[in-house]
Design a protein around this motif. Structure first.
Motif, PDB file in Angstrom:
ATOM      1  N   VAL A 172      45.423  -2.071  70.887  1.00  0.00           N
ATOM      2  CA  VAL A 172      44.094  -2.677  70.927  1.00  0.00           C
ATOM      3  C   VAL A 172      43.538  -2.717  69.505  1.00  0.00           C
ATOM      4  O   VAL A 172      43.587  -1.713  68.781  1.00  0.00           O
ATOM      5  N   VAL A 173      43.028  -3.873  69.104  1.00  0.00           N
ATOM      6  CA  VAL A 173      42.377  -3.987  67.803  1.00  0.00           C
ATOM      7  C   VAL A 173      41.142  -3.092  67.815  1.00  0.00           C
ATOM      8  O   VAL A 173      40.287  -3.205  68.702  1.00  0.00           O
ATOM      9  N   TRP A 174      41.090  -2.188  66.834  1.00  0.00           N
ATOM     10  CA  TRP A 174      40.042  -1.152  66.846  1.00  0.00           C
ATOM     11  C   TRP A 174      38.972  -1.452  65.800  1.00  0.00           C
ATOM     12  O   TRP A 174      39.102  -2.359  64.974  1.00  0.00           O
ATOM     13  N   ASP A 175      37.886  -0.695  65.878  1.00  0.00           N
ATOM     14  CA  ASP A 175      36.737  -0.950  65.013  1.00  0.00           C
ATOM     15  C   ASP A 175      36.909  -0.359  63.619  1.00  0.00           C
ATOM     16  O   ASP A 175      36.448  -0.937  62.630  1.00  0.00           O
ATOM     17  N   ARG A 176      37.548   0.817  63.551  1.00  0.00           N
ATOM     18  CA  ARG A 176      37.707   1.492  62.269  1.00  0.00           C
ATOM     19  C   ARG A 176      39.154   1.950  62.132  1.00  0.00           C
ATOM     20  O   ARG A 176      39.788   2.358  63.106  1.00  0.00           O
ATOM     21  N   GLY A 177      39.650   1.919  60.907  1.00  0.00           N
ATOM     22  CA  GLY A 177      40.998   2.370  60.642  1.00  0.00           C
ATOM     23  C   GLY A 177      41.051   3.858  60.386  1.00  0.00           C
ATOM     24  O   GLY A 177      40.040   4.573  60.495  1.00  0.00           O
ATOM     25  N   SER A 178      42.215   4.319  60.004  1.00  0.00           N
ATOM     26  CA  SER A 178      42.414   5.747  59.769  1.00  0.00           C
ATOM     27  C   SER A 178      41.897   6.192  58.415  1.00  0.00           C
ATOM     28  O   SER A 178      41.781   7.386  58.151  1.00  0.00           O
ATOM     29  N   GLY A 179      41.582   5.236  57.530  1.00  0.00           N
ATOM     30  CA  GLY A 179      41.125   5.587  56.197  1.00  0.00           C
ATOM     31  C   GLY A 179      42.237   5.592  55.171  1.00  0.00           C
ATOM     32  O   GLY A 179      41.971   5.667  53.965  1.00  0.00           O
ATOM     33  N   GLU A 180      43.480   5.532  55.626  1.00  0.00           N
ATOM     34  CA  GLU A 180      44.610   5.492  54.704  1.00  0.00           C
ATOM     35  C   GLU A 180      44.970   4.029  54.435  1.00  0.00           C
ATOM     36  O   GLU A 180      45.420   3.323  55.329  1.00  0.00           O
ATOM     37  N   LEU A 181      44.750   3.597  53.187  1.00  0.00           N
ATOM     38  CA  LEU A 181      44.973   2.199  52.845  1.00  0.00           C
ATOM     39  C   LEU A 181      46.445   1.978  52.497  1.00  0.00           C
ATOM     40  O   LEU A 181      46.957   2.549  51.530  1.00  0.00           O
ATOM     41  N   VAL A 182      47.104   1.175  53.294  1.00  0.00           N
ATOM     42  CA  VAL A 182      48.504   0.831  53.068  1.00  0.00           C
ATOM     43  C   VAL A 182      48.554  -0.488  52.301  1.00  0.00           C
ATOM     44  O   VAL A 182      47.771  -1.413  52.563  1.00  0.00           O
ATOM     45  N   ALA A 183      49.452  -0.575  51.345  1.00  0.00           N
ATOM     46  CA  ALA A 183      49.585  -1.797  50.547  1.00  0.00           C
ATOM     47  C   ALA A 183      49.849  -3.002  51.447  1.00  0.00           C
ATOM     48  O   ALA A 183      50.573  -2.904  52.446  1.00  0.00           O
ATOM     49  N   GLU A 184      49.244  -4.147  51.084  1.00  0.00           N
ATOM     50  CA  GLU A 184      49.345  -5.354  51.908  1.00  0.00           C
ATOM     51  C   GLU A 184      50.801  -5.727  52.191  1.00  0.00           C
ATOM     52  O   GLU A 184      51.150  -6.112  53.302  1.00  0.00           O
ATOM     53  N   GLN A 185      51.648  -5.614  51.172  1.00  0.00           N
ATOM     54  CA  GLN A 185      53.031  -6.053  51.342  1.00  0.00           C
ATOM     55  C   GLN A 185      53.820  -5.174  52.297  1.00  0.00           C
ATOM     56  O   GLN A 185      54.894  -5.556  52.771  1.00  0.00           O
ATOM     57  N   ARG A 186      53.304  -3.980  52.594  1.00  0.00           N
ATOM     58  CA  ARG A 186      54.008  -3.079  53.519  1.00  0.00           C
ATOM     59  C   ARG A 186      53.548  -3.256  54.966  1.00  0.00           C
ATOM     60  O   ARG A 186      54.133  -2.662  55.872  1.00  0.00           O
ATOM     61  N   LEU A 187      52.493  -4.015  55.176  1.00  0.00           N
ATOM     62  CA  LEU A 187      51.954  -4.170  56.532  1.00  0.00           C
ATOM     63  C   LEU A 187      52.852  -5.068  57.377  1.00  0.00           C
ATOM     64  O   LEU A 187      53.326  -6.113  56.916  1.00  0.00           O
ATOM     65  N   LYS A 188      53.056  -4.683  58.593  1.00  0.00           N
ATOM     66  CA  LYS A 188      53.768  -5.523  59.546  1.00  0.00           C
ATOM     67  C   LYS A 188      52.761  -6.425  60.255  1.00  0.00           C
ATOM     68  O   LYS A 188      51.625  -6.019  60.516  1.00  0.00           O
ATOM     69  N   PRO A 189      53.161  -7.648  60.617  1.00  0.00           N
ATOM     70  CA  PRO A 189      52.200  -8.570  61.241  1.00  0.00           C
ATOM     71  C   PRO A 189      52.063  -8.337  62.745  1.00  0.00           C
ATOM     72  O   PRO A 189      53.002  -7.888  63.406  1.00  0.00           O
ATOM     73  N   ILE A 190      50.892  -8.653  63.267  1.00  0.00           N
ATOM     74  CA  ILE A 190      50.681  -8.681  64.714  1.00  0.00           C
ATOM     75  C   ILE A 190      51.573  -9.755  65.317  1.00  0.00           C
ATOM     76  O   ILE A 190      51.684 -10.869  64.789  1.00  0.00           O
ATOM     77  N   SER A 191      52.215  -9.444  66.410  1.00  0.00           N
ATOM     78  CA  SER A 191      53.138 -10.392  67.034  1.00  0.00           C
ATOM     79  C   SER A 191      52.418 -11.418  67.899  1.00  0.00           C
ATOM     80  O   SER A 191      52.781 -12.602  67.899  1.00  0.00           O
ATOM     81  N   ALA A 192      51.408 -10.972  68.666  1.00  0.00           N
ATOM     82  CA  ALA A 192      50.737 -11.895  69.588  1.00  0.00           C
ATOM     83  C   ALA A 192      49.442 -11.287  70.085  1.00  0.00           C
ATOM     84  O   ALA A 192      49.276 -10.064  70.102  1.00  0.00           O
ATOM     85  N   LEU A 193      48.536 -12.178  70.466  1.00  0.00           N
ATOM     86  CA  LEU A 193      47.366 -11.785  71.254  1.00  0.00           C
ATOM     87  C   LEU A 193      47.724 -11.950  72.721  1.00  0.00           C
ATOM     88  O   LEU A 193      48.277 -12.988  73.110  1.00  0.00           O
ATOM     89  N   LEU A 194      47.425 -10.964  73.543  1.00  0.00           N
ATOM     90  CA  LEU A 194      47.800 -11.014  74.957  1.00  0.00           C
ATOM     91  C   LEU A 194      46.670 -11.567  75.805  1.00  0.00           C
ATOM     92  O   LEU A 194      45.481 -11.404  75.481  1.00  0.00           O
ATOM     93  N   ASP A 195      47.061 -12.207  76.894  1.00  0.00           N
ATOM     94  CA  ASP A 195      46.084 -12.796  77.819  1.00  0.00           C
ATOM     95  C   ASP A 195      45.506 -11.696  78.702  1.00  0.00           C
ATOM     96  O   ASP A 195      45.750 -11.637  79.907  1.00  0.00           O
TER      97      ASP A 195
END
Length: 737
Positions: A63-86
């Motif tokens: 579930v897309v949440w309101d706040r993150g963990s506070g640990e900033l991961v570099a953009e290039q290391r982020l994996k993409p969301i695969s899909a929004l579910l119905d």
């Protein structure tokens, strides 16, 4: 009511938004917090959306949440969301509730969030097949012609609906389809529930009930948080009063949630609701099928379930506009979940209502000391109903001192109780025997060597269930046949039952009252709401003379012709070191006694006891519940025991006793200290072995004004432990086993 927009599996790209293309996603696992994911150009997720994301080599729902963990991961290391579910998104108030519960109970937020998603709600909306005329011009029989006539309005109907309307068999409908006379169409399964009829008149209320109902209506119309304790004697019409608050909530266009401690109680409750509003509400509990749970979850999320009655897990349903929460029988310990995420539904209902800007109503004839203290401190409003509805009087309570009136040898019902039952049955009235113990006997003992049959996985005796010819553990479910000889000394026919359970009391009652029609009400004999409804209907139709039951008979039931309640062992709950033993015994016996004399005929309650001078027995005999609760509060306040202080239990468990001892010892050595802080233990738990795990307990005692969360986090962080040891945190424990 709002109707959240359902999103397709993958949405087209939206207009560019001026914000970071990363979002936190909370996964239903025990991680410390959400993980950040990159947002592909084709997606535009918002907080609450249900998404599919990569985790390692697999795809997981989060579930897309309101706040993150506070640990900033570099953009290039982020994996993409695969899909929004119905799937309908989780509302903001529910997400805030999940975060609050996680923080309060020291639980990873993903585990709490899983309770909101761990239902088959994520599957595609259910569909059904309907039929319309295919236009084929073929000779038809009279029955087939009738089917086609019904479909002339171009409204598709299912096979069952067509067969019922046309008076033909379902086979004829399917045969018409095979013959080309009908064509199949897809029907969306209805997910909405019937709208309650607000024009339907409610019951006539007396002045006291009307004043309470008016107060609750005003709280609902205020559309802001408030907490009210509705405190009324048994049979005072509390349900009818708070249903007026439900009606006010419906008039405001908002949803209502009613929590019940026992699903079996829903039988008569549903009848009362239907009598008031003409329709059934939505229902939520573990006995529902996967299909019904999926439909109900989606109906709640779409605002199409105006009223829902359910068990404690219903707190985590995605209500978009929750306008009222009612906690019926708020004193019940069944509202505490003691495995997985450990929380008390009564207390969390107050939090859920506050976050939803809605009133919460706590209802009981025997309120918990916690709720009474909150009411006395002004944190809760306190509404009282002091008389029974319709002019019925409260039952007379009498103690039977078993030292003066012992039962005959081998029996458990004293002569005065047997005589009272005989008289009640002779008058054509109904009676009830109550014993809060399932099975035939709680202990099986060898007369030759004294060996006691015990569970190999738990610190518990095996309970004899004679009807099934088994010995069973009521903690882990282990069962074995009743042996023919002692497993230790090998003596033949030496095993004897010790003490009574409801099966043994039923056996005695059949011998004493051979012509009486008996009904046993226990979780062993009534599995689910349907069985409870059948039993209740039989009692109401006077097809039963004598009811014999466990705690399932103690709450919520209304049997107009039941005039006598006999408690077989009133002392049963008083033993042990439980902080609330006296309070719970008082509540249980007061509630079960309240089943007597609820209509025209006066009621009588007989309590068999060996301790007639105990404060609980004295208060019951004097019908002085308020006086008992005042004395209980006075005893707890000086030591800062709940509700005047806070307790947190740490339960250390492992398959290896040495590992459990080592971690418990380390926790004890690292225990926090300071003004208003003390730690008891470590010590073996009363249930030192449970389901094969060795258990040790520590108990943190705090002043009420000291926050427990930072103290616990620091304490636990200083004592790491291996994967073979589990440390469970129970904030505000109700069980000390």
């Amino acid at each position: 009511m709002t109707d959240p927009t359902h999103r397709p599996s993958i949405e087209p790209a939206a207009a560019p938004r001026q914000r970071s293309r990363r979002v936190p996603v909370l996964l239903p696992y025990p991680f410390a917090g959400p993980f950040d994911y990159a947002v592909p150009p084709t997606l535009d997720p918002a907080p609450g959306d249900v998404v599919l994301v990569p985790l390692g080599r697999r795809q997981e729902i989060g579930v897309v949440w309101d706040r993150g963990s506070g640990e900033l991961v570099a953009e290039q290391r982020l994996k993409p969301i695969s899909a929004l579910l119905d799937t309908p998104p989780l509302p903001a108030s529910l997400r805030g509730f999940i975060d609050w519960v996680a923080a309060y109970t020291i639980t990873p937020p993903g585990e709490v969030m899983a309770m909101a998603l761990r239902v088959p709600a994520l599957a595609a909306p259910p569909v059904a097949t309907g039929w319309l005329p295919a236009g084929a011009n073929q000779p038809t029989t009279k029955g087939r012609a009738k089917v086609l006539d019904i479909l002339a309005d171009a409204t598709a109907r299912t096979t069952a609906e067509l067969a019922r309307a046309a008076g033909v068999s379902p086979g004829m409908v399917t045969a018409m389809a095979r013959a080309g006379l009908l064509r199949a169409v897809t029907l969306a399964t209805p997910t909405s529930f019937a709208t309650p009829d607000l024009a339907r008149p409610g019951p006539a209320l007396n002045d006291e009930q009307q004043a309470a109902a008016d107060s609750l209506r005003a709280a609902v119309r205020a559309r802001q948080f408030s907490a009210t304790l509705l405190d009324g004697v048994t049979g005072s019409g509390k349900t009818e009063v708070y249903l007026e608050a439900v009606a006010a909530c419906l008039a405001e266009g908002r949803q209502s949630l009613v929590l019940l401690p026992e699903i079996a109680l829903s039988a008569q409750w549903l009848d009362r609701f239907a009598a008031r509003f003409g329709v059934a509400p939505a229902v939520w509990h573990s006995d529902l099928s996967q299909r019904v749970r999926r439909q109900t979850w989606r109906a709640v999320a779409a605002g199409q379930a105006p009223v829902l009655v359910g068990a404690r897990s219903a707190l985590f349903l995605p209500f978009p506009d929750l306008g009222l929460i009612v906690v019926d029988e708020e004193h019940e310990t069944a509202f505490k979940q003691e495995e997985g995420v450990i929380y008390h539904a009564r207390d969390m209902a107050v939090v859920r209502a506050r976050l939803a800007a809605a009133p919460v109503v706590l209802v009981s004839a025997t309120p918990s000391l916690e709720s009474l203290t909150n009411a006395q401190a002004g944190r809760y409003r306190h509404l009282e109903l002091t008389g029974r509805h319709g002019g019925a009087s409260l039952p007379q309570v009498r103690l039977i001192d078993l030292r003066d009136h012992p039962p005959p040898r081998g029996r458990f019902l004293a002569p005065p109780l047997v005589g009272a039952i005989t008289e009640a049955l002779g008058r054509g009235e109904q009676a009830m025997l109550f014993l809060n113990r399932r099975g035939y006997a709680p202990l099986t003992l060898c007369r030759a060597c004294g060996h006691r049959m015990h569970c190999p996985h738990c610190t518990a005796w095996l309970v004899e269930h004679r009807a099934r010819a088994t010995l069973q553990c009521h903690h882990c479910g282990h069962a074995e046949p009743i042996p023919t000889h002692c497993p230790v000394c090998k003596a033949e026919a030496s095993l004897v039952p010790v003490g009574p359970g409801v099966e043994r009391i039923t056996e005695e009652a059949r011998a004493l009252f051979p012509t009486a029609r008996l009904l046993v009400m226990a979780s062993d004999t009534m599995r689910g709401p349907a069985a409870a409804a059948t039993a209740a209907a039989a009692i109401e139709r006077r097809e039963v003379d004598l009811v014999i039951g466990t705690q399932i008979v103690a709450k919520g039931w209304h049997f107009p012709h039941l005039t006598l309640v006999g408690v077989v062992d009133a002392d049963l709950g008083l033993a042990g070191a439980d902080l609330r033993a006296a309070e719970r015994t008082m509540q249980l016996l007061h509630q079960v006694g309240g089943r007597a004399g609820r209509a025209a005929h006066p009621g009588q309650v007989l309590l068999q006891t060996y301790t007639p001078t105990h404060p609980v027995m004295a208060a019951l005999a004097a019908s002085d519940l308020p006086g008992f609760m005042r004395a209980e509060a006075a005893a707890r306040a000086p030591g800062h025991w709940p509700p005047f202080g806070r307790l947190v239990a740490l339960i250390v468990s492992s398959l290896d006793p040495a590992s459990a001892d080592a971690v418990a010892r380390d926790l004890g050595q690292a225990a926090p200290h300071g003004p208003g802080i003390s730690v008891l233990g470590p010590a073996p738990a009363p249930l030192a072995l449970l389901r094969g795990r060795h258990r040790r307990r520590l108990l943190l005692k705090l002043r009420r004004d000291l926050p427990h969360q930072p103290l616990l986090r620091d304490w636990l962080a200083r004592v790491p432990h291996g994967t073979g040891v589990r440390v469970d945190v129970d904030v505000d424990p109700v069980s000390f086993m």
